[in-house]
Design a protein around this motif. Structure first.
Motif, short mmCIF file in Angstrom:
data_model
loop_
_atom_site.label_atom_id
_atom_site.label_comp_id
_atom_site.label_asym_id
_atom_site.label_seq_id
_atom_site.Cartn_x
_atom_site.Cartn_y
_atom_site.Cartn_z
N UNK A 60 11.44 -4.74 -3.33
CA UNK A 60 11.19 -5.45 -2.08
C UNK A 60 11.64 -6.90 -2.25
N UNK A 61 11.68 -7.65 -1.16
CA UNK A 61 12.06 -9.05 -1.27
C UNK A 61 10.93 -9.85 -1.91
N UNK A 62 11.27 -11.00 -2.48
CA UNK A 62 10.27 -11.83 -3.12
C UNK A 62 9.24 -12.33 -2.11
N UNK A 63 9.70 -12.73 -0.92
CA UNK A 63 8.77 -13.20 0.12
C UNK A 63 7.80 -12.08 0.51
N UNK A 64 8.35 -10.88 0.70
CA UNK A 64 7.49 -9.74 1.05
C UNK A 64 6.50 -9.46 -0.07
N UNK A 65 6.98 -9.54 -1.30
CA UNK A 65 6.13 -9.25 -2.45
C UNK A 65 4.96 -10.23 -2.52
N UNK A 66 5.22 -11.53 -2.29
CA UNK A 66 4.13 -12.50 -2.38
C UNK A 66 3.11 -12.30 -1.26
#
Length: 267
Positions: A60-66
């Motif tokens: 997943x994207x880093x933004x989504x992950x956070x």
């Protein structure tokens, strides 16, 4: 996190009663995979999971992950697990209910979380001997259903036999689905079939199932499974005990160096 990431849980945890969302399970596994074999974990030990690592492992994207990590950690803090017959030294205890984690620390500038496991769960995830089955985290990383990981772990317990029969009532207890999906067709649609698709599409197992009835009522599910050809790295999942490492150690070698050497020798 370094690859390959290996998850090891006590069989009692695998067969215990709990219900976590997919990302809650992922966060727990990402922390457990950081525990080195033979290590004793205390309530003071911290497990850091960054959004970048979470994104890489679970695609997943880093933004989504956070965002997911923040939401998941809040929910996970309130989650519990019920372990059956947890202490063989005290058979009076039939059930143990405990939280998964005891604290969460937020590192917003670093896009990461730090978790500590609850005291009573520690004996079931660290310094495991005998009654556990390790597996590669990547084998379940691509799963998208809530139940895929749970069914995969139940199969891996019996991997050497390639078949496992489970009473439907026991399965519902483990998944905390007592009183739900009274019709077997609904259980298959919402629980069983999504899990089986996940296992066959994303894991290192090929799996199928049949059912056993008492009269017209389905009472048991019988799973058959085997490793996919060329899918699994044997060196990564074979168990090397602490005693074996100590026995094979050469002068001056660290614990990690001995384990790496032994794994390299596996054919």
């Amino acid at each position: 996190m370094k690859t390959p990431l290996i998850v090891a849980k006590s069989n009692k945890v695998i067969e215990s009663s709990y219900r976590l969302t997919l990302n809650e399970q992922r966060l727990v596994l990402a922390c457990i995979a950081q525990i080195k074999k033979g290590r004793v974990v205390s309530v003071e030990d911290r497990f850091e999971v960054s959004a970048a690592e979470f994104a890489t492992v679970f695609d997943m994207t880093v933004d989504q992950a956070y965002r997911e990590l923040q939401e998941v950690a809040e929910r996970l803090y309130a989650r519990s697990i019920t372990i059956q017959n947890p202490d063989p030294k005290d058979p009076r205890i039939t059930h143990l209910k405990t939280r998964w984690i005891s604290s969460i620390a937020y590192l917003p500038k670093h896009g990461a979380l730090i978790l500590r496991f609850a005291k009573d769960i520690l004996p079931f995830i660290s310094l495991l001997e005998g009654s556990f089955k390790p597996y590669l985290l990547e084998a379940v990383a691509g799963m998208s259903s809530i139940y895929g990981i749970r069914f995969y772990e139940l199969m891996m317990q019996w991997e050497s036999k390639g078949e496992r029969e489970i009473a439907l009532v026991d399965l519902k207890r483990m998944l905390e689905l007592e009183g739900k999906y009274a019709a077997i067709k609904d259980f298959k649609v919402y629980v069983l079939e999504p899990a089986m698709r996940d296992i066959n599409e994303h894991s290192d197992l090929e799996a199928s199932y049949t059912q056993r009835k008492a009269g017209r009522v389905v009472t048991h599910l019988i799973f058959k499974f085997k490793p996919k050809a060329g899918k699994r790295d044997k060196k990564s999942v074979v168990k090397i005990t602490k005693a074996e490492i100590e026995r094979q150690a050469r002068p001056g070698e660290s614990y990690e160096q001995v384990e790496a050497r032994l794994r390299a020798s596996i054919q």
